[in-house]
Design a protein around this motif. Structure first.
Motif, PDB file in Angstrom:
ATOM      1  N   ASN A  51      13.668  -0.164   4.128  1.00  0.00           N
ATOM      2  CA  ASN A  51      13.200  -1.188   3.877  1.00  0.00           C
ATOM      3  C   ASN A  51      12.047  -0.701   2.427  1.00  0.00           C
ATOM      4  N   GLY A  52      10.770  -2.025   2.887  1.00  0.00           N
ATOM      5  CA  GLY A  52       9.982  -1.896   1.468  1.00  0.00           C
ATOM      6  C   GLY A  52       9.624  -1.314   1.718  1.00  0.00           C
ATOM      7  N   THR A  53       8.694  -1.213   2.945  1.00  0.00           N
ATOM      8  CA  THR A  53       7.178   0.088   3.574  1.00  0.00           C
ATOM      9  C   THR A  53       7.687   1.308   3.532  1.00  0.00           C
ATOM     10  N   LEU A  56       7.559   1.862  -0.347  1.00  0.00           N
ATOM     11  CA  LEU A  56       5.818   2.517  -0.955  1.00  0.00           C
ATOM     12  C   LEU A  56       5.482   3.591  -0.365  1.00  0.00           C
ATOM     13  N   THR A  77      -3.001  -9.175   0.879  1.00  0.00           N
ATOM     14  CA  THR A  77      -2.120  -8.328   1.011  1.00  0.00           C
ATOM     15  C   THR A  77      -1.099  -7.983   1.818  1.00  0.00           C
ATOM     16  N   PHE A  78      -0.217  -8.170   2.010  1.00  0.00           N
ATOM     17  CA  PHE A  78       0.671  -8.210   3.975  1.00  0.00           C
ATOM     18  C   PHE A  78       0.255  -6.922   3.742  1.00  0.00           C
ATOM     19  N   ALA A  80       1.412  -4.123   5.013  1.00  0.00           N
ATOM     20  CA  ALA A  80       2.431  -2.556   4.627  1.00  0.00           C
ATOM     21  C   ALA A  80       1.575  -1.704   3.140  1.00  0.00           C
ATOM     22  N   THR A  81       1.230  -2.582   2.629  1.00  0.00           N
ATOM     23  CA  THR A  81       0.974  -1.829   1.323  1.00  0.00           C
ATOM     24  C   THR A  81       0.054  -1.162   1.913  1.00  0.00           C
ATOM     25  N   VAL A 123      -0.359  -5.602  -6.199  1.00  0.00           N
ATOM     26  CA  VAL A 123       0.583  -6.301  -5.477  1.00  0.00           C
ATOM     27  C   VAL A 123       1.172  -7.475  -6.466  1.00  0.00           C
ATOM     28  N   ASP A 149       3.118  -2.853  -5.823  1.00  0.00           N
ATOM     29  CA  ASP A 149       4.054  -3.284  -4.585  1.00  0.00           C
ATOM     30  C   ASP A 149       4.807  -4.677  -5.743  1.00  0.00           C
ATOM     31  N   ALA A 151       7.330  -6.619  -3.920  1.00  0.00           N
ATOM     32  CA  ALA A 151       8.042  -6.729  -2.814  1.00  0.00           C
ATOM     33  C   ALA A 151       7.877  -8.129  -2.911  1.00  0.00           C
ATOM     34  N   GLU A 152       7.042  -8.622  -3.225  1.00  0.00           N
ATOM     35  CA  GLU A 152       7.758 -10.706  -3.239  1.00  0.00           C
ATOM     36  C   GLU A 152       7.903 -10.653  -4.502  1.00  0.00           C
ATOM     37  N   SER A 173      10.921  -5.519  -1.747  1.00  0.00           N
ATOM     38  CA  SER A 173      11.507  -5.407  -0.460  1.00  0.00           C
ATOM     39  C   SER A 173      12.953  -5.680  -0.550  1.00  0.00           C
ATOM     40  N   LYS A 178      12.997 -12.195   1.102  1.00  0.00           N
ATOM     41  CA  LYS A 178      12.228 -11.931  -0.058  1.00  0.00           C
ATOM     42  C   LYS A 178      13.298 -12.759  -0.876  1.00  0.00           C
ATOM     43  N   GLY A 185      16.027  -3.723   3.870  1.00  0.00           N
ATOM     44  CA  GLY A 185      16.062  -2.928   2.157  1.00  0.00           C
ATOM     45  C   GLY A 185      14.848  -2.717   1.900  1.00  0.00           C
TER      46      GLY A 185
HETATM   47  C1  LIG Z   1       7.014  -7.612   2.981  1.00  0.00           C
HETATM   48  C2  LIG Z   1       6.031  -6.597   2.017  1.00  0.00           C
HETATM   49  C3  LIG Z   1       6.556  -5.298   1.777  1.00  0.00           C
HETATM   50  C4  LIG Z   1       7.104  -4.386   3.091  1.00  0.00           C
HETATM   51  O1  LIG Z   1       8.618  -4.998   3.229  1.00  0.00           O
HETATM   52  P1  LIG Z   1       9.371  -4.575   4.307  1.00  0.00           P
HETATM   53  O2  LIG Z   1      10.764  -4.266   3.677  1.00  0.00           O
HETATM   54  O3  LIG Z   1       9.181  -6.038   5.145  1.00  0.00           O
HETATM   55  O4  LIG Z   1       9.196  -3.225   5.211  1.00  0.00           O
HETATM   56  C5  LIG Z   1       5.215  -4.598   1.395  1.00  0.00           C
HETATM   57  N1  LIG Z   1       4.143  -5.579   0.363  1.00  0.00           N
HETATM   58  C6  LIG Z   1       4.846  -7.021   0.445  1.00  0.00           C
HETATM   59  C7  LIG Z   1       3.334  -7.126  -0.039  1.00  0.00           C
HETATM   60  C8  LIG Z   1       5.436  -7.332   1.464  1.00  0.00           C
HETATM   61  O5  LIG Z   1       5.336  -8.855   0.827  1.00  0.00           O
END
Ligand SMILES: *Cc1c(COP(=O)(O)O)cnc(C)c1O
Length: 362
Positions: A51-53, A56, A77-78, A80-81, A123, A149, A151-152, A173, A178, A185
């Protein structure tokens, strides 16, 4: 809010995994997805993750970020960052965002640098790239790594260059909402061969090729499955069309909302090509109704929305005394409208009409 686009190719490639028996992380699709997606970013290496986390966390692990280190992340930010930084034992230090682009403010980054700072994570929020040149300049001056980051923001461009190719490493991500998805993923992309090898090694339990089951250090299981990658390969065949759809939807929102007083619309700086992951607006005081009332009104009209992320310094694990005023304000008034690629222009127009009708007495 965000319906994924899943075409027939997804069905075909997933069925191929099932029929061939390659359903874990061996099989042809993982390497193919890594090659195709990293090429799309304009970067030589891609390391697919669960996954995206985890992408990172892996990128920070490759850089050797450890307890006692500080990593600068935007306050908006989300979560997870910041969590990925925390997993390494390092401390995330929050910087404010820019009031116009809503992304990391290079001046605020500068103010947060200490002798312990090791890296910056810009981000590309809601699909709009960060202003990378001044961020990279600060990083060079202070000898800091830059991990995007992204992810978006798959496909977004900064001064003509795709995000993912701008920092030392970048993370994506592929969650279901997404721009392209693999269900769950992620991917780390980088131009550095050594880092790519190290990321692949850490992703797979820090396992040597030989001798068998000899692990010189502690690794992770952050692998992507062949099934996930099969979905990713199918999505890569559509990514151009999906990005065009994102831009068309954003333009339809802009046209439908531009004349409504009290709304600030999603930005696009003159150096940016945004992919408008979420189409976002700010509900200003002059709109005459607060964001939560607007959300409630839209919900009643059958329209789902999301508020902006709660800024990190307003969450219990990341509270700080630093004033992060722009992030606080945006977090309080920002609203994401339905943004999935299957949305039709009529649906976008009806969201715009519903929003216009909610304007309060001023
Ligand atoms: C979605 C997202 C993530 C994490 O991705 P996951 O696949 O949900 O773990 C990290 N950073 C940002 C900014 C996101 O939007």
């Amino acid at each position: 809010m965000y319906e994924p686009f899943l075409g027939n190719k997804v069905r075909q490639y997933v069925l191929d995994c099932v029929e061939s028996g390659w359903i874990s992380s061996l099989g042809q699709y993982v390497a193919r997805f890594e090659a195709e997606f990293s090429r799309f970013c304009g970067v030589p290496y891609g390391i697919a993750t669960s996954n995206g986390t985890t992408a990172l966390h892996l990128a920070l692990g490759v850089l050797g970020i450890k307890p006692g280190d500080e990593v600068i992340v935007p306050a908006l930010t989300f979560v997870a960052t910041a969590n990925a930084v925390t997993y390494t034992g390092a401390t995330p230090v929050l910087a404010d965002v820019d009031p116009v682009t809503w992304t990391l403010d290079p001046e605020s980054v500068r103010r947060q640098i200490t002798p312990r700072t090791r890296a910056i994570i810009p981000v590309h929020l809601y699909g709009h790239p960060c202003d990378m040149d001044p961020i990279l300049a600060v990083a060079r001056e202070h000898d800091l790594w830059v991990v995007e980051d992204a992810a978006e923001a798959h496909g977004a461009r900064y001064r003509g260059r795709r995000v993912g190719s701008l920092g030392d490493l970048a993370c994506f991500s592929f969650y279901g909402n997404k721009i392209i998805t693999t269900g769950e993923g992620g991917m780390v992309v980088t131009a550095n061969r050594e880092w790519a090898d190290r990321a692949a090694f850490l992703r797979d339990h820090a396992m040597l090729k030989a001798p068998h089951y000899y692990h010189p250090e502690i690794g992770y299981n952050y692998r992507m499955t062949n099934i996930q990658a099969a979905i990713g390969c199918a999505q890569m065949e559509e990514i151009g069309t999906l990005l065009e759809r994102k831009r068309t939807i954003a333009e339809a929102y802009r046209a439908g909302l531009a004349s409504i007083p009290g709304l600030t619309l999603a930005p696009e700086a003159n150096w940016a090509w945004s992919v408008f992951w979420m189409y976002s607006v700010l509900i200003e005081p002059s709109f005459g109704r607060e964001r939560e009332a607007v959300r409630e009104g839209l919900r009643t009209a059958g329209i789902d929305t999301r508020p902006f992320f709660v800024p990190l310094h307003e969450l219990p694990p990341y509270r700080t005394a630093d004033p992060l005023l722009v992030a606080s304000r945006l977090g309080a008034v920002g609203l994401n409208l339905p943004s999935g690629t299957p949305l039709t222009s009529e649906q976008v127009a009806s969201v715009c009409r519903a929003l216009a009708a909610l304007r309060g007495p001023v």
